[in-house]
Design a protein around this motif. Structure first.
Motif, PDB file in Angstrom:
ATOM      1  N   ILE A  65       0.844  -1.202   0.000  1.00 30.02           N
ATOM      2  CA  ILE A  65       0.000   0.000   0.000  1.00 30.02           C
ATOM      3  C   ILE A  65       0.878   1.250   0.000  1.00 30.02           C
ATOM      4  O   ILE A  65       0.647   2.192  -0.777  1.00 30.02           O
ATOM      5  CB  ILE A  65      -0.968  -0.021   1.197  1.00 30.02           C
ATOM      6  N   LEU A  66       1.882   1.272   0.856  1.00 31.77           N
ATOM      7  CA  LEU A  66       2.811   2.399   0.892  1.00 31.77           C
ATOM      8  C   LEU A  66       3.525   2.565  -0.444  1.00 31.77           C
ATOM      9  O   LEU A  66       3.662   3.686  -0.958  1.00 31.77           O
ATOM     10  CB  LEU A  66       3.839   2.209   2.011  1.00 31.77           C
ATOM     11  N   TRP A  69       1.165   4.086  -3.112  1.00 32.02           N
ATOM     12  CA  TRP A  69       0.970   5.512  -2.896  1.00 32.02           C
ATOM     13  C   TRP A  69       2.214   6.296  -3.318  1.00 32.02           C
ATOM     14  O   TRP A  69       2.122   7.332  -3.979  1.00 32.02           O
ATOM     15  CB  TRP A  69       0.659   5.769  -1.418  1.00 32.02           C
ATOM     16  N   LEU A  70       3.392   5.771  -2.961  1.00 31.78           N
ATOM     17  CA  LEU A  70       4.640   6.450  -3.282  1.00 31.78           C
ATOM     18  C   LEU A  70       4.886   6.482  -4.792  1.00 31.78           C
ATOM     19  O   LEU A  70       5.317   7.507  -5.337  1.00 31.78           O
ATOM     20  CB  LEU A  70       5.799   5.747  -2.565  1.00 31.78           C
ATOM     21  N   ARG A  72       2.604   6.412  -7.173  1.00 26.45           N
ATOM     22  CA  ARG A  72       1.651   7.354  -7.769  1.00 26.45           C
ATOM     23  C   ARG A  72       2.125   8.794  -7.554  1.00 26.45           C
ATOM     24  O   ARG A  72       2.108   9.613  -8.467  1.00 26.45           O
ATOM     25  CB  ARG A  72       0.267   7.144  -7.165  1.00 26.45           C
ATOM     26  N   ARG A  73       2.536   9.106  -6.335  1.00 30.11           N
ATOM     27  CA  ARG A  73       2.963  10.469  -6.015  1.00 30.11           C
ATOM     28  C   ARG A  73       4.217  10.873  -6.786  1.00 30.11           C
ATOM     29  O   ARG A  73       4.272  11.924  -7.425  1.00 30.11           O
ATOM     30  CB  ARG A  73       3.215  10.602  -4.517  1.00 30.11           C
TER      31      ARG A  73
END
Length: 191
Positions: A65-66, A69-70, A72-73
């Motif tokens: 999950i982390l 998110w990373l 995508r960012r």
């Protein structure tokens, strides 16, 4: 019947640069597909024995999950930086390298395991990415200068005779030749 490593092979000149290039890629493939899975399984078993199977699975899920998110960012950030550089009329070399490193890091994050996830996160984080950008720049420039631009046995670009559609070195070029100098000008029709 196999030939010894130093025996000449058809299509390859002895001592040519291509003769030594195959071994690093073969070693890289062995590491990627044999050694890394064994290391990942070993680390998963060790972590599972220390914190338990449930916590290990939960840690892998949280890590994924982390990582998502990373990715995508940082992918969006690299894309924006590349667009800004292109709109300014500059070559986005650094931004392309960052984008490539984020993609490579994301690919490493897709494989289950802690070791590849650590490498993936190191490639994605903006704090550690410049270290890997330097390594990537060195590898690409060495490849371009030594393999692509320099030609080698296969020719420029690794293609026999050079890039498809590219002019041959013996092709006629503008400039002084046997017929005299080239005069640049404009052709006007209608008179």
């Amino acid at each position: 019947m196999s030939q010894p490593d130093d025996a000449p092979r058809p299509g390859r000149r002895p001592g040519s640069p291509a003769a030594g290039r195959r071994r690093p890629w073969a070693l890289l493939l062995v590491v990627a597909f044999v050694v890394m899975p064994i290391v990942e399984i070993y680390v998963l078993i060790q972590v599972g024995q220390v914190i338990g199977v449930g916590w290990t699975v939960l840690l892998l899920v949280l890590d994924s999950i982390l990582g998502g998110w990373l990715i995508r960012r940082e992918g969006a950030r690299a894309w924006r930086a590349m667009r800004t550089t292109l709109e300014a009329g500059r070559m986005p070399a650094r931004e392309l390298a960052d984008g490539g490193l984020v993609v490579l890091g994301g690919t490493l994050m897709l494989s289950p395991g802690f070791v590849t996830d650590v490498f993936g996160i190191l490639l994605i984080l903006p704090i550690t990415r410049p270290l890997f950008r330097g390594v990537l720049t060195t590898l690409v420039s060495r490849r371009l200068v030594g393999g692509v631009a320099g030609g080698g046995p296969a020719g420029p670009g690794g293609f026999p005779g050079g890039f498809p559609g590219a002019p041959r070195p013996d092709a006629r070029r503008p400039g002084p030749g046997p017929q005299g100098p080239v005069v640049r000008g404009e052709v006007v029709d209608g008179e």
